[in-house]
Design a protein around this motif. Structure first.
Motif, mmCIF file in Angstrom:
data_model
loop_
_atom_site.group_PDB
_atom_site.id
_atom_site.type_symbol
_atom_site.label_atom_id
_atom_site.label_comp_id
_atom_site.label_asym_id
_atom_site.label_seq_id
_atom_site.Cartn_x
_atom_site.Cartn_y
_atom_site.Cartn_z
ATOM 1 N N ASN A 81 0.923 -1.219 -0.035
ATOM 2 C CA ASN A 81 -0.079 0.127 -0.184
ATOM 3 C C ASN A 81 0.795 1.359 0.101
ATOM 4 O OD1 ASN A 81 -1.896 2.180 0.497
ATOM 5 N ND2 ASN A 81 -2.784 1.122 2.299
ATOM 6 N N ASN A 134 0.296 4.420 0.485
ATOM 7 C CA ASN A 134 -0.411 5.274 1.126
ATOM 8 C C ASN A 134 -0.368 4.891 2.511
ATOM 9 O OD1 ASN A 134 -1.160 6.618 -1.343
ATOM 10 N ND2 ASN A 134 -2.811 5.164 -1.274
ATOM 11 N N ASP A 142 -3.888 4.172 6.669
ATOM 12 C CA ASP A 142 -3.815 4.606 5.159
ATOM 13 C C ASP A 142 -4.182 5.974 5.305
ATOM 14 O OD1 ASP A 142 -4.844 5.172 2.502
ATOM 15 O OD2 ASP A 142 -5.079 2.965 2.375
ATOM 16 N N SER A 200 -7.589 7.436 3.085
ATOM 17 C CA SER A 200 -8.936 7.181 3.519
ATOM 18 C C SER A 200 -8.776 7.409 5.100
ATOM 19 C CB SER A 200 -9.287 5.608 3.205
ATOM 20 O OG SER A 200 -8.456 4.778 3.963
ATOM 21 N N SER A 223 -6.985 2.945 -2.379
ATOM 22 C CA SER A 223 -7.360 3.318 -1.016
ATOM 23 C C SER A 223 -8.663 3.655 -1.062
ATOM 24 C CB SER A 223 -6.460 4.197 -0.229
ATOM 25 O OG SER A 223 -5.131 3.843 -0.325
ATOM 26 N N PRO A 250 -11.758 -1.517 1.663
ATOM 27 C CA PRO A 250 -10.660 -1.690 2.303
ATOM 28 C C PRO A 250 -10.302 -3.142 2.450
ATOM 29 C CG PRO A 250 -12.052 -0.759 4.050
ATOM 30 C CD PRO A 250 -12.996 -0.783 2.515
#
Length: 938
Positions: free
Chosen positions: A683, A685, A708, A711, A769, A773
């Motif tokens: 990920n 982010n 994250d 989000s 994101s 999820p």
């Protein structure tokens, strides 16, 4: 008898030898030792030729008046090692720490410790300013807990035992009172009166010294000039004057000071003939220091001292730390100077500057390792194929490259001329290299280092907390350029650690010839607190204009006009339309968004909707996320998207770790023993947050949050009970590694987290994101590290193919290179064949520290504050720069140098074999054809 004689001969032929590995002889690495800014400085005895210093980095050191640093000793970190007193005699005595206080003696010639005593007393616990002095083996501590009281404690300088304690009435004192200790005198300036008391006598009352010449002086301050004759200076900021006089014997009144000088004058005291004292004053102007001298007792001027010392161009305001002269001999006078930008220098009045040291390098806060520009020959070759000037000249503010050849760079003839010129230079360089007449053509008008074939030669750009920028050659450690920033611009302050930092952004590299590299340093105005950008060329240190080019009219400073909350670089693909500059997205304290540079804001706004920012406030424990978009009036609008509020008052965010934007993930999954694939949770982010807190049950605890930041979803969290700092954290690919102190077991532990999606990949093309999820599978494990960690960093390579190693700076001065497999959370407790096929070793709680894994071998690096890694042109090699009190540079190959031939490779043998095989194949072909022809005629 004969056998014994033979044995004796064999033993006599043995010689003692010391050897190091080839990469341990400084071939690929270097180290530079520093001491920091001096706070105490004193010359040794007359025949020693040494000056001894105690610095703000908790270092005791000795310098030779001819060669520089002789020895140094590094004390404890933080408040535990702060040096309060430096006494120079046959031995060096230091008093350091607060509670307990350490009294140490050092050998003056070699620096080893000869005595170590500890002072522990209940009187050390109370707050307030504490000053120390020494006489006849007795330490006097004056505790200025103003305005309530002044106390004096005495201790034995040899054993640390407390001898006496007394309180001195001081009802007249207030918080504005300024006090100094002059030898055995305590002198306090209050309401234009000087009160003094002899600490060595039993009398506990202050004697008042009237100073009638201070009637028209305001905003007063007092400082020490000389302890032997009790000389002080009182400075008036309102009158811009300073008065110098002696209070030896504690007179009742001083009608007139010995000297009155300008407030910006720096002074020192030097012994003179007939037991007189000379006040040497220095006034700094431009790049020189003008000296003048007056006898303290009579005020008479001494013309022999009148001279002018030339200072380096990058030095700020200078102060005289210590001085030494043989009475009556001006030529022997030596001055030890320091500047506000942490440059220390030693001058001899008859010879000028003997040596200087850039101690600002001991306070580095930001580092970037950049690729060097191409040589002039390579530039001509590049221009012959692709001329960027043609496209750039069409724009209004772009740099117009001038042709040194006298032919237009555009059109068919211009391109033909460039091609012929480049080939002529190549032929000329080849002929010169073969004939050995001179070095090949690499320069021309360009000076400085140039890029090599493997990308191992780089420029280290470092920003110091003292407001100084450096460009350092990574191969030699030589300072290529340096620049001092204006004093009104200061570094930002980290709210979580209260440390200084200056974010450094590389908006354009050297890959876009002929455009220069472009860097931006984020600062703030000392008076207003508003943000300021400093724009400079990292290859030359020259300041640049907003458009990214060198201009004589530009100062390099770009005031923003607002307080900066968060700043991030837009990672879009640079193009000719933006002169290959990447922009900055800045969030101010009022929640508004700004773009830099403004003249390409229209292009930057096209990428704003794909940009998200997060802000972590350590004081409130609030994590906030923001998104951006282009508004109707062609400006960037900001929207507050999410908030995560940590329990207020119970924990504080102390560390944040995001992924390196230069990192590339080579493998999307991990192959298991059954030939299935366990896909990584990658990920981009994901950001790791560490929060420390305190509760009455578990005392200290440590929380880890993986958030994250697009989000605002908390992907994973965990808690370590009875754990506290210092903490250090790394975040790379799909794993997180962090270290902390286990308060229950009293040891340093290293924990690792590894995140996987599972055996089915959710999206093989891109990660989002915003969509549903995905809860990753988290593997976690903890290990025991038998050392204290000062800093951590992972290795990085250009393509991400090479294995990851973790670099740990240990408090002992070693830099440990630990393979990732040792902290792999999937290490099983029991050895299994399946795990053996995957290359996973069995779990052992203790992490090893083999001596061959210490990449700096016996070159200890003290008080490390950070490690910076950068990829090189070779996939196997990672460049490592360690900074702190010392600087250390090296390069590591986590998977060995698989893409590079060894230096002892036999080129002659392989060439002979290839030539032989070629000749043999040709002869075999001829023989085979002849044989086939004969068989055809049968």
């Amino acid at each position: 008898m004969l056998s014994m004689l033979v044995m004796f001969v064999k033993i006599s032929l043995l010689t003692v030898c010391n050897g190091l590995y080839e990469d341990q002889i400084g071939k690929f690495d270097w180290r530079q030792k520093y001491v920091g800014q001096p706070i105490f400085s004193k010359f040794g005895e007359a025949d020693s030729g040494k000056v001894y210093v105690a610095t703000e980095k908790n270092v005791v050191a000795a310098f030779s008046c001819k060669t520089g640093l002789i020895w140094r000793q590094v004390l404890e970190k933080d408040d535990q090692g702060v040096i309060n007193l430096l006494h120079v005699g046959p031995e060096i005595l230091t008093v350091s720490g607060s509670n307990p206080v350490y009294v140490r003696k050092w050998d003056a010639n070699y620096g080893f410790i000869t005595m170590d005593a500890t002072i522990q007393s209940k009187h050390l616990e109370s707050p307030g300013d504490k000053k120390w002095t020494l006489k006849s083996g007795v330490l006097y501590q004056v505790h200025l807990n103003l305005p309530s009281q002044i106390s004096v404690s005495t201790y034995s300088a040899y054993g640390g035992a407390e001898l006496s304690y007394r309180l001195i009435p001081s009802q007249w004192a207030s918080k504005s009172t300024r006090c100094i200790v002059i030898g055995g005198l305590l002198a306090c300036l209050q309401d234009k009166l000087l009160r003094a008391i002899d600490l060595y006598e039993e009398d506990s009352t202050f004697k008042i010294i009237r100073l009638p010449f201070l009637e028209q002086w305001f905003d007063l301050d007092i400082n020490l000039i000389n302890s032997a004759k009790k000389v002080v200076e009182i400075t008036s900021l309102s009158e811009s004057k300073k008065a110098i006089f002696s209070i030896e014997g504690i007179p009742e009144e001083i009608l007139k000071p010995s000297l009155i000088l300008a407030s910006e004058t720096v002074v020192t005291a030097i012994p003179w003939e007939k037991n007189q004292l000379v006040i040497l004053s220095a006034v700094q102007s431009n790049h020189s220091l003008g000296l003048a001298a007056h006898i303290l007792e009579t005020g008479e001027s001494i013309n022999e001292y009148a001279s002018e010392l030339q200072l380096p161009a990058t030095v700020g305001k200078v102060n005289i730390q210590a001085s030494y002269c043989v009475p009556g001999k001006v030529k022997t006078c030596v001055l030890f100077l320091s500047s506000e930008d942490h440059t220390i220098m030693l001058y001899q009045l008859s010879a000028g500057m003997i040596w200087s040291r850039e101690e600002a390098l001991a306070s580095i806060v930001s580092v970037e390792i950049l690729e060097l520009p191409v040589s002039d020959m390579d530039a001509v070759i590049e221009n012959s194929f692709d001329s960027k000037e043609d496209a750039l000249n069409k724009r209004q503010h772009f740099y117009k490259a001038k042709s040194d050849l006298g032919v237009s760079s555009t059109g068919f003839m211009g391109m033909l001329w460039r091609r012929l010129s480049s080939q002529a230079l190549q032929v000329r360089a080849l002929v010169m290299k073969v004939l050995g007449v001179e070095d090949p053509v690499t320069g021309g008008p360009r000076t400085g280092p140039v890029r090599d074939g493997f990308g191992l030669h780089r420029m280290i750009v470092a920003a110091s907390a003292t407001g100084k920028l450096f460009g350092i050659d990574n191969l030699s450690g030589e300072i290529i350029w340096q620049r001092r920033l204006e004093s009104k611009y200061v570094p930002l302050q980290d709210k979580s650690t209260s440390s200084k930092h200056m974010p450094l952004f590389v908006l354009r590299t050297t890959s876009h010839f002929p455009l220069p590299a472009h860097c931006v340093l984020l600062l703030k105005n000392r008076d207003t607190g508003e943000g300021v950008l400093y724009i400079f060329n990292p290859m030359s240190g020259q300041h640049m204009s907003e458009y990214g080019f060198d201009e004589a009219t530009s100062t390099g400073y770009y005031p923003l006009g607002y307080n900066v909350t968060q700043c991030s670089m837009l990672h879009y693909q640079a193009s000719e339309e933006t002169v290959f500059l990447k922009g900055l997205l800045i969030l101010d304290s009022k929640g508004s968004a700004h773009l830099y540079p403004k003249w390409i804001s229209s292009t930057l706004m096209e990428h704003a909707h794909n940009t998200f920012l997060y802000v972590a406030d350590p004081s409130t424990g609030v994590l906030s996320g923001f998104s951006f978009a282009k508004s109707i009036d062609q400006e960037v609008s900001v929207k507050h998207v999410w908030d995560n509020v940590l329990p207020p008052g119970t924990q504080r965010i102390t560390a944040v770790a995001s992924k390196n934007p230069l990192e590339r993930v080579n493998s999307q999954g991990r192959v298991l023993a059954d030939r299935s694939v366990l896909y990584k949770y990658i990920n981009p982010n994901l950001v790791a947050f560490l929060a420390q807190g305190f509760d009455p049950i578990h005392k200290h605890f440590l929380n880890v949050y993986l958030v994250d930041v697009v989000s605002g979803a908390i992907v994973f969290s965990l808690t370590h009970k009875r754990a506290k700092g210092p903490v250090h954290i790394l975040h790379s690919e799909n794993w997180v590694v962090y270290s902390y102190y286990n308060d229950k077991s009293r040891r340093t532990e290293v924990a690792s987290l590894e995140l996987y999606e599972g055996k089915v990949q959710s999206n093989s093309t891109a990660f989002s994101s915003v969509t549903t999820p995905l809860q990753p599978i988290v593997e976690r494990q903890a290990f025991i590290l038998p050392a204290v960690v000062d800093a951590m960093k992972e290795t990085i390579t250009e393509k991400g193919i090479t294995s990851k190693h973790i670099l740990m700076a240990l408090s002992t001065g070693g830099i440990l290179e630990l393979p990732w497999m040792f902290v792999d959370p999937r290490r099983p407790i029991m050895a299994m064949s399946e795990m053996r096929d995957e290359g996973v070793i069995p779990y052992i709680p203790e992490l090893p520290i083999p001596m061959d894994a210490i990449i700096n071998y016996n070159k200890t690096v003290m008080q490390v504050s950070g490690i910076h890694t950068a990829p090189s042109g070779l996939e196997s090699t990672c460049l490592v720069f360690v900074y702190g009190l010392d600087l250390f540079y090296t390069r590591v190959a986590p998977s060995k140098t698989f893409d590079l031939l060894k230096e002892d490779f036999d080129h002659f043998l392989i060439s002979a074999v290839l030539l032989g095989l070629t000749v043999a194949s040709y002869l075999t072909r001829k023989l085979s054809a002849r044989k086939a022809l004969k068989q055809a005629w049968k």
